[in-house]
Design a protein around this motif. Structure first.
Motif, short mmCIF file in Angstrom:
data_model
loop_
_atom_site.label_atom_id
_atom_site.label_comp_id
_atom_site.label_asym_id
_atom_site.label_seq_id
_atom_site.Cartn_x
_atom_site.Cartn_y
_atom_site.Cartn_z
N TYR A 78 0.82 -1.20 0.00
CA TYR A 78 0.00 0.00 0.00
C TYR A 78 0.86 1.26 0.00
O TYR A 78 0.54 2.25 -0.66
CB TYR A 78 -0.93 -0.01 1.23
CG TYR A 78 -1.52 1.34 1.56
CD1 TYR A 78 -2.64 1.79 0.88
CD2 TYR A 78 -0.95 2.14 2.54
CE1 TYR A 78 -3.17 3.05 1.17
CE2 TYR A 78 -1.46 3.39 2.82
CZ TYR A 78 -2.58 3.84 2.14
OH TYR A 78 -3.10 5.07 2.41
N ARG A 137 0.42 4.10 -2.68
CA ARG A 137 -0.03 5.43 -2.25
C ARG A 137 0.83 6.53 -2.87
O ARG A 137 0.31 7.52 -3.41
CB ARG A 137 0.03 5.52 -0.72
CG ARG A 137 -0.45 6.86 -0.16
CD ARG A 137 -0.15 6.93 1.34
NE ARG A 137 1.29 7.01 1.57
CZ ARG A 137 1.87 6.85 2.77
NH1 ARG A 137 1.12 6.55 3.84
NH2 ARG A 137 3.17 6.96 2.90
N HIS A 177 0.33 6.72 -6.62
CA HIS A 177 -0.95 7.36 -6.94
C HIS A 177 -0.82 8.88 -6.95
O HIS A 177 -1.40 9.57 -7.79
CB HIS A 177 -2.00 6.91 -5.91
CG HIS A 177 -3.39 7.39 -6.20
ND1 HIS A 177 -3.89 8.59 -5.72
CD2 HIS A 177 -4.38 6.84 -6.94
CE1 HIS A 177 -5.14 8.73 -6.14
NE2 HIS A 177 -5.45 7.69 -6.88
N LYS A 178 -0.02 9.42 -6.04
CA LYS A 178 0.19 10.88 -5.99
C LYS A 178 0.90 11.37 -7.24
O LYS A 178 0.66 12.49 -7.71
CB LYS A 178 1.02 11.25 -4.76
CG LYS A 178 0.36 10.96 -3.43
CD LYS A 178 1.33 11.26 -2.29
CE LYS A 178 0.74 10.91 -0.93
NZ LYS A 178 1.73 11.12 0.17
N GLU A 190 -6.11 2.35 -7.89
CA GLU A 190 -7.21 2.47 -6.94
C GLU A 190 -7.95 1.14 -6.77
O GLU A 190 -8.39 0.80 -5.66
CB GLU A 190 -8.17 3.57 -7.40
CG GLU A 190 -7.54 4.96 -7.35
CD GLU A 190 -8.44 6.04 -7.93
OE1 GLU A 190 -9.51 5.69 -8.48
OE2 GLU A 190 -8.08 7.22 -7.85
N VAL A 216 -5.85 -0.97 -4.40
CA VAL A 216 -5.92 -0.46 -3.02
C VAL A 216 -7.29 -0.71 -2.42
O VAL A 216 -7.41 -1.07 -1.23
CB VAL A 216 -5.57 1.05 -3.00
CG1 VAL A 216 -5.87 1.65 -1.62
CG2 VAL A 216 -4.11 1.25 -3.35
N SER A 232 -8.21 10.45 -3.77
CA SER A 232 -6.92 10.28 -3.12
C SER A 232 -6.95 9.02 -2.29
O SER A 232 -8.00 8.56 -1.88
CB SER A 232 -6.59 11.48 -2.24
OG SER A 232 -7.53 11.61 -1.18
N ILE A 233 -5.77 8.47 -2.05
CA ILE A 233 -5.66 7.26 -1.24
C ILE A 233 -5.14 7.65 0.12
O ILE A 233 -4.00 8.09 0.27
CB ILE A 233 -4.70 6.25 -1.92
CG1 ILE A 233 -5.28 5.80 -3.25
CG2 ILE A 233 -4.45 5.06 -1.02
CD1 ILE A 233 -4.40 4.85 -4.01
N THR A 234 -5.97 7.55 1.11
CA THR A 234 -5.56 7.96 2.45
C THR A 234 -5.80 6.87 3.49
O THR A 234 -5.11 6.81 4.50
CB THR A 234 -6.31 9.23 2.89
OG1 THR A 234 -7.73 8.98 2.78
CG2 THR A 234 -5.95 10.41 2.00
N GLU A 242 -5.49 3.45 5.19
CA GLU A 242 -4.54 2.37 5.15
C GLU A 242 -5.24 1.03 5.39
O GLU A 242 -6.25 0.96 6.08
CB GLU A 242 -3.44 2.57 6.21
CG GLU A 242 -2.60 3.80 5.96
CD GLU A 242 -1.34 3.78 6.78
OE1 GLU A 242 -0.85 2.68 7.11
OE2 GLU A 242 -0.82 4.86 7.09
#
Length: 370
Positions: A295, A299, A302-303, A315, A318, A363-365, A367
């Motif tokens: 992850y 993450r 992804h940014k 995504e 994740v 966004s991936i935030t 966890e």
């Protein structure tokens, strides 16, 4: 006497060198037009005459013969015609050329073999021929992995897409992942090959295809192969993690240098992400990926990522990893039946997103649970 029959007479190996060279050049020029390709493909005698000159002592004659075969094999009717020849086995002849370290036109031979194996129905015949011959798939990979194999300057980069074509077949994938051999492990050493993007992409495409064989997932993710960090490393950048986070990652992904660059080609990144997605099919694979804390890499990727297809794949992976297995509710995702109406709806949503619509996750935030 028809013109092709006359041309064939001039292509005779025992003919005068200048006449033979001119005739071979004419044949190569004919393959530059659809009409010429169609004409030569319909004449087995012409095809055999051209094949008979690929080792002509006059280097330009041999080169023109190989150029003609490249063009003929590029179209399916021509490829079929070459493979149907009764007195000349095109696969065997190309393998001999590739295997011969002193043959100067081996790159053409690789291209012809790549063309012939593009079509799935023809690919199986070629794989069968190779499996029955002295140089099998493993032998071809061994040649591919010797970067200085050919002593006449041929790079053999186009041998990599031949292996990729074989990996579209179940039998090909099984041979590549033969646990008693070392084929797959040799291929993965070229995942970061910088000299040729084509070779790198073909090797990664082969690995991507092999990841669709879910019964091999435990082996692929075991210490014998350790495919997960190898898939992730090209997606990683000069990311900064704290000590605890770094220690949670596979060793090859820990403390990467400040000049670490991500894979620049979006098509290669897409293949890597799709391979990771396949490793999520089984519960055992998902749990392994969670334990390796991939992850963190996803993450940061992804940014950085700008390609919408790659973002969506990131995504999707994740979204699976941050859910518990109770929430997912199935051991094998490939066994889940999706009703046609829902499948159409999901496909439409994906198409809308790829066309520039809104993402389901900006966004991936969150966890995954440890």
């Amino acid at each position: 006497m028809d013109s092709i029959k006359e041309l064939i007479q001039f292509l005779a190996p025992e003919g005068r060198m200048d006449i033979k060279s001119a005739a071979c050049m004419t044949a190569a020029q004919l393959t530059g037009t659809p009409e010429g390709l169609s004409l030569l493909s319909s004449r087995p005698d012409a095809l055999k005459a051209i094949i008979g000159l690929i080792r002509d002592p006059e280097i330009y004659t041999a080169k023109d013969a190989m150029r003609a075969l490249v063009n003929i094999s590029a179209e399916e009717p021509g490829a079929e015609a070459l493979l149907e020849l009764k007195d000349a086995n095109i696969t065997t002849e190309m393998i001999k050329c590739i295997k011969d370290q002193q043959y100067p036109h081996a790159d053409f031979a690789c291209g012809i073999l790549a063309n012939l194996s593009k079509c799935k129905k023809l690919c199986q015949k070629i794989l069968n021929d190779i499996s029955d011959g002295p140089t099998n798939l493993e032998g071809l990979v061994n040649i591919l992995c010797q970067t200085d194999y050919n002593k006449k300057g041929a790079k053999l980069h186009l041998l990599a897409p031949v292996i990729t074509n074989f990996s579209q077949l179940a039998d090909g994938r099984r041979q590549i992942m033969d646990k008693d051999g070392f084929v797959f492990q040799r291929l993965i050493t070229f995942m970061d090959y910088k000299e040729s993007k084509g070779r790198r992409m073909s090797v990664i495409a082969t690995i991507h295809n092999c990841c669709f064989e879910k019964e091999y997932h435990p082996w692929l993710m075991s210490e014998d192969v350790d495919i997960v960090p190898r898939l992730l490393l090209p997606l990683a950048g000069p990311d900064t993690f704290n000590e605890e986070e770094n220690n949670s990652l596979p060793v090859d992904l820990q403390y990467l240098s400040d000049d670490k660059e991500r894979e620049p080609d979006s098509e290669i990144r897409k293949l890597l992400l799709e391979a990771l997605m396949q490793l999520c099919i089984l519960r055992e694979g998902r749990e392994t990926l969670r334990k390796q804390n991939i992850y963190l890499i996803l993450r940061e990727h992804h940014k950085w990522e700008e390609d919408r297809k790659c973002i969506m794949l990131n995504e999707d992976i994740v979204n699976l990893l941050i859910r518990t297995e109770d929430e997912i509710g199935v051991e094998d995702l490939s066994a889940v039946h999706v009703p046609p109406d829902l499948a159409n709806k999901f496909n439409a949503q994906d198409e809308e997103y790829l066309a520039g619509g809104s993402s389901n996750m900006n966004s991936i935030t969150e966890e995954p649970e440890k």
